[in-house]
Design a protein around this motif. Structure first.
Motif, mmCIF file in Angstrom:
data_model
loop_
_atom_site.group_PDB
_atom_site.id
_atom_site.type_symbol
_atom_site.label_atom_id
_atom_site.label_comp_id
_atom_site.label_asym_id
_atom_site.label_seq_id
_atom_site.Cartn_x
_atom_site.Cartn_y
_atom_site.Cartn_z
ATOM 1 N N THR A 45 0.832 -1.214 0.000
ATOM 2 C CA THR A 45 0.000 0.000 0.000
ATOM 3 C C THR A 45 0.858 1.252 0.000
ATOM 4 O O THR A 45 0.560 2.229 -0.703
ATOM 5 N N LEU A 46 1.944 1.229 0.777
ATOM 6 C CA LEU A 46 2.854 2.374 0.789
ATOM 7 C C LEU A 46 3.484 2.578 -0.592
ATOM 8 O O LEU A 46 3.604 3.721 -1.072
ATOM 9 N N ALA A 47 3.873 1.481 -1.254
ATOM 10 C CA ALA A 47 4.442 1.591 -2.593
ATOM 11 C C ALA A 47 3.425 2.144 -3.587
ATOM 12 O O ALA A 47 3.760 2.972 -4.447
ATOM 13 N N LEU A 48 2.173 1.717 -3.468
ATOM 14 C CA LEU A 48 1.124 2.244 -4.348
ATOM 15 C C LEU A 48 0.872 3.719 -4.087
ATOM 16 O O LEU A 48 0.574 4.485 -5.014
ATOM 17 N N LEU A 49 0.994 4.146 -2.830
ATOM 18 C CA LEU A 49 0.817 5.565 -2.507
ATOM 19 C C LEU A 49 1.890 6.407 -3.187
ATOM 20 O O LEU A 49 1.589 7.464 -3.767
ATOM 21 N N LEU A 50 3.143 5.954 -3.143
ATOM 22 C CA LEU A 50 4.211 6.687 -3.819
ATOM 23 C C LEU A 50 4.006 6.687 -5.325
ATOM 24 O O LEU A 50 4.201 7.711 -5.996
ATOM 25 N N SER A 51 3.604 5.535 -5.871
ATOM 26 C CA SER A 51 3.375 5.462 -7.322
ATOM 27 C C SER A 51 2.249 6.400 -7.740
ATOM 28 O O SER A 51 2.353 7.087 -8.773
ATOM 29 N N SER A 52 1.192 6.454 -6.947
ATOM 30 C CA SER A 52 0.071 7.351 -7.270
ATOM 31 C C SER A 52 0.509 8.807 -7.211
ATOM 32 O O SER A 52 0.059 9.640 -8.015
ATOM 33 N N THR A 53 1.409 9.133 -6.287
ATOM 34 C CA THR A 53 1.930 10.499 -6.188
ATOM 35 C C THR A 53 2.651 10.895 -7.467
ATOM 36 O O THR A 53 2.460 11.995 -8.002
ATOM 37 N N TRP A 54 3.477 9.998 -7.968
ATOM 38 C CA TRP A 54 4.226 10.297 -9.195
ATOM 39 C C TRP A 54 3.300 10.378 -10.405
ATOM 40 O O TRP A 54 3.492 11.220 -11.278
ATOM 41 N N VAL A 55 2.285 9.516 -10.453
ATOM 42 C CA VAL A 55 1.351 9.539 -11.584
ATOM 43 C C VAL A 55 0.548 10.839 -11.588
ATOM 44 O O VAL A 55 0.418 11.503 -12.631
ATOM 45 N N VAL A 56 0.034 11.258 -10.438
ATOM 46 C CA VAL A 56 -0.757 12.489 -10.370
ATOM 47 C C VAL A 56 0.114 13.699 -10.688
ATOM 48 O O VAL A 56 -0.309 14.621 -11.412
ATOM 49 N N THR A 57 1.333 13.710 -10.165
ATOM 50 C CA THR A 57 2.238 14.822 -10.456
ATOM 51 C C THR A 57 2.543 14.898 -11.954
ATOM 52 O O THR A 57 2.539 15.987 -12.559
ATOM 53 N N GLY A 58 2.793 13.764 -12.570
ATOM 54 C CA GLY A 58 3.076 13.745 -14.007
ATOM 55 C C GLY A 58 1.902 14.196 -14.842
ATOM 56 O O GLY A 58 2.061 14.964 -15.800
ATOM 57 N N LEU A 59 0.708 13.739 -14.495
ATOM 58 C CA LEU A 59 -0.484 14.149 -15.236
ATOM 59 C C LEU A 59 -0.749 15.645 -15.077
ATOM 60 O O LEU A 59 -1.158 16.319 -16.031
#
Length: 324
Positions: A68-82
């Motif tokens: 879950t922590l890894a998914l939280l970081l991945s979601s942060t990068w995806v939202v920032t990129g978008l």
């Protein structure tokens, strides 16, 4: 869960808006922008967990927390990129450049995730301690139940040796089944097997009481495929004998009925009340043990409820059809 995630995101956005720093003259606008980013990250993480629920269902809770922590970081990068692709330099929060904003959001997500991970670890340790305490309680309750029905059975066998020696073999076979279940320790069995143990017990008691004990089995053609703790129904039947039949000079009838609904299997044990039931009511050890064990097995979805209807005492066991 969705409401709690949204509320947690709003709390993070509030902390960011109230924190001292440059470029936060209008903190209400900053709160709105921070809330937008945080909510997208939180909801994307939650949605991804939901989509991957079948793949993640077999993981241990501690490993799932790190995933879950890894998914939280991945979601942060995806939202920032978008956000960078959609708005470029027009995004007000990117005053120091998108690389700096990405690092800031990554640090915030990591800090919040680690705090959540620490809280989960403490919560999980509390659950483990509670489970161990419950297991110890169950073992203590079982230790108090076993001697009673075993001694009663041995006394019945001793009496039968002189009165009905031809019945001793059947009694010993039934007694062996009860000993095997009692000495196996806490384990779960099918409802059909548990009812078979209760039937063994009643066969022994019927030899002791003779015509004073009448048994009415009301079972469906097929016993529902649900699981119960071993020796959870049998103590309720034993209580019906002790506090009903045994205290009545004329005896009475024990009724054991199994009914089903789409979501629940209901087992009822019904016995007549003794005329002097107020005396020596007993310690309800069998009832307490059955209730605790069934609630522990079903996560609180199952129950054991007792009630009096007229001159009858009814113990009702409710078991969920699905494990939940």
């Amino acid at each position: 869960m969705l409401i709690w995630v949204v509320l947690a995101g709003e709390c993070v956005a509030t902390v960011l808006a109230l924190a001292p720093g440059e470029g936060r003259g209008n903190r209400l606008i900053y709160f709105g922008l921070a809330s937008l980013v945080v909510q997208w990250i939180a909801l994307l993480s939650l949605g991804t967990l939901y989509l991957l629920r079948n793949l993640l269902s077999g993981l241990r809770p501690q490993i799932l927390a790190w995933v879950t922590l890894a998914l939280l970081l991945s979601s942060t990068w995806v939202v920032t990129g978008l956000a960078w692709l959609a708005l470029g330099t027009d995004w007000p929060l990117a005053e120091g450049g998108w690389p700096a904003l990405t690092l800031q959001l990554t640090g915030i997500a990591l800090a919040v995730g680690l705090l959540g991970l620490a809280a989960f670890q403490n919560h999980w340790r509390g659950i483990l301690h509670a489970v161990r305490a419950k297991q110890s309680e169950l073992l203590a309750l079982q230790a108090r139940i076993r001697p009673h029905f075993l001694f009663n059975t041995l006394n019945t066998g001793a009496a039968l040796v002189h009165r009905k020696p031809e019945e001793v073999e059947r009694l010993l076979l039934d007694l062996a089944d009860l000993f095997r279940a009692a000495l196996a320790g806490p384990h779960d069995i099918s409802l059909e097997d548990e009812l078979a143990l209760a039937r063994r017990y009643l066969e022994i008691e019927q030899l002791r009481f003779g015509e004073r004990l009448q048994i009415d089995w009301q079972l469906p053609r097929e016993i529902p495929a649900v699981t119960v703790p071993a020796l959870s129904i049998q103590p309720l039947v034993e209580n019906a004998i002790r506090h009903g039949i045994e205290r009545r000079a004329e005896g009475g009838q024990i009724e054991i009925a199994v009914t089903t609904t789409p979501e629940t299997v209901i087992v009822r044990i019904i016995n007549p009340l003794a005329s002097r039931a107020g005396q020596n009511p007993g310690h309800h050890v069998g009832l307490n043990a059955s209730q605790v064990r069934i609630e522990a097995l079903t996560g609180g979805r199952g129950s054991v409820i007792t009630q009096q209807e007229g001159k009858r005492f009814i113990a009702t066991v409710r078991l969920p059809v699905s494990p939940g």
